[in-house]
Design an enzyme around this catalytic site. Sequence first.
Site, PDB file in Angstrom:
ATOM      1  N   ASP A 131       1.183  -1.745  -0.229  1.00  0.00           N
ATOM      2  CA  ASP A 131      -0.342  -0.238   0.038  1.00  0.00           C
ATOM      3  C   ASP A 131       0.688   1.552   0.068  1.00  0.00           C
ATOM      4  OD1 ASP A 131      -2.267   1.709  -0.295  1.00  0.00           O
ATOM      5  OD2 ASP A 131      -3.213   1.031   1.834  1.00  0.00           O
ATOM      6  N   LYS A 133      -7.898  -1.851   3.380  1.00  0.00           N
ATOM      7  CA  LYS A 133      -7.335  -0.717   3.679  1.00  0.00           C
ATOM      8  C   LYS A 133      -7.360   0.148   4.857  1.00  0.00           C
ATOM      9  CE  LYS A 133      -6.675   1.948   0.945  1.00  0.00           C
ATOM     10  NZ  LYS A 133      -5.527   2.488   0.216  1.00  0.00           N
ATOM     11  N   LYS A 180      -9.019  13.863  -2.701  1.00  0.00           N
ATOM     12  CA  LYS A 180      -8.838  13.254  -1.385  1.00  0.00           C
ATOM     13  C   LYS A 180      -8.757  14.306  -0.404  1.00  0.00           C
ATOM     14  CE  LYS A 180      -6.385  10.071   0.752  1.00  0.00           C
ATOM     15  NZ  LYS A 180      -5.636   8.543   0.874  1.00  0.00           N
TER      16      LYS A 180
END
Length: 535
Positions: free
Chosen positions: A304, A353, A394
């Site tokens: 990630d 996540k 975001k």
Amino acid sequence: MTRFVVNSPNTEYTKQHIFSGYDYQRTEVDVDENGSISVTPITRKFVFKTKRTVPKLGVMFVGLGGNNGSTVTGGIIANREKIVWNSREGEHKADYFGSLTQASTSRIGNTRDGKEVYVPFSSLLPMVHPNDIVVSGWDINGLDLKLAMKRAEVFDYDLQRQLAPLMEKIVPLPSIYYPDFIAANQEDRANNVLNGDCASLAHLNQLRSDIRKFREDNKLDKVIVLWTANTERFCELTAGVHDSEANLMKAIAEGHSEIAPSQMFAVAALLEGCSYINGSPQNTFVPAIIQLAERLGLFIAGDDFKSGQTKIKSVLVDFLVSAGIKPESIVSYNHLGNNDGKNLNAPKQFRSKEISKSNVVDDMVQSNHILYGPGEKPDHTVVIKYVPFVKDSKRAMDEYTSTIFMGGRNTIVMHNTCEDSLLAAPLIIDLLVLTELMERIEFATPEPHREGEPNGYRLSEHPKLEFGRMDSVLSILAYLLKAPQVPKGTPVINALFKQRSCIENILRACVGLPPENHMLLEHKGRSVFGKEVRS
């Protein structure tokens, strides 16, 4: 490009390699049953060997047509073509801002009069330049990259207009699509897929064939495969499937339903001699894949990309704990509107996540037993919501509540607007550049010092040394990854500045420079450190 030569008897430059002798110092600590601590400084000699020839590198993205894939590709082309474009703020030139290797510097020392000297990070060792990377990959959606770039809405219009003729030539290869592993809302994008909805040898062989063809068609020396596709749900670790290389290969041949697409790509990459990087938080690297990488002597890294909120968190919590302030509650809220956010709207994918974001403070908390008792850690909550209107921009909002002196409270509230793909793209470039560099670095431990040999490094006899590469789980890349994979039995480090220091000091060791310690003793007492000592 800035180049420099280290003038040291323990560094040798040949046409093919840089050899560097290096004293590695660490501290070994023993704690007895009464809690008494015994500390022993240890020095171990190493010789680093770095190949100087920079190869022609190709990357194959899984998720080539996604926001990250199209942004990285467009960014490389814009830099290579030196594109200049206009927005309402004025003129812009292509750059690699946000990249550790391309846009940061490293301090290499001081001049005799005390002036600090910095050089581009990329000049520490010969590295691949991003402009020279050849790009291809797979995607479950068949849009060419011109249309994918338009769909992503990341780049300014004028930049898209100039990139369009170059991007439309790049079309993703058909990918594998196992619907159970990603959100159901992705089904309408899946128009570029291989037949079959679970693992098979046919899928594995096709992916391997794609890698071989890409390498041959472009006359590449190396290929790296990087996953930047949708976050998958965690796969259920299954005995007889994920526990050994042999069992995994058998399960693929039998079409087992609990083998994730990311695992299929990892196996294909490794069997084709390629390092594999996992840029999403799912548990791709099951024991069988780690075993395969170790047997083949190849690198894997993940998980990630650490681009926005988590990077800030790893800095802020490190600061608080190091300052003797006790974080008690960390609440992180995100909303985003790109396809990543849409996929994460599904509970199983969000859980992947959530895990990668939640563990980022653990090592910093465990470092201070004055603040935290055994098993104690802050309340830590992560929320992600899908809001289509904000697209790739975001929003991240954090609240850090800490206990301070004499029962006081301190609350820090932060709002962070991150253009998601523009933060992730330079990290992807760094992952590729550093992974390739690590493939050219080996090290050995020389025999003990013998009479007449300077410092015992025996650089003149380096062919006799037994060199080896770093562990297959490439933990040096932790600075760029949210939930860094580490070799078995190795502590996980999330503190950001420790992670960057690790990369920089290993590269310094490869050219014979000591690690940065920031003591600057030569400037701490002029009555002790005269001009002769400082020079």
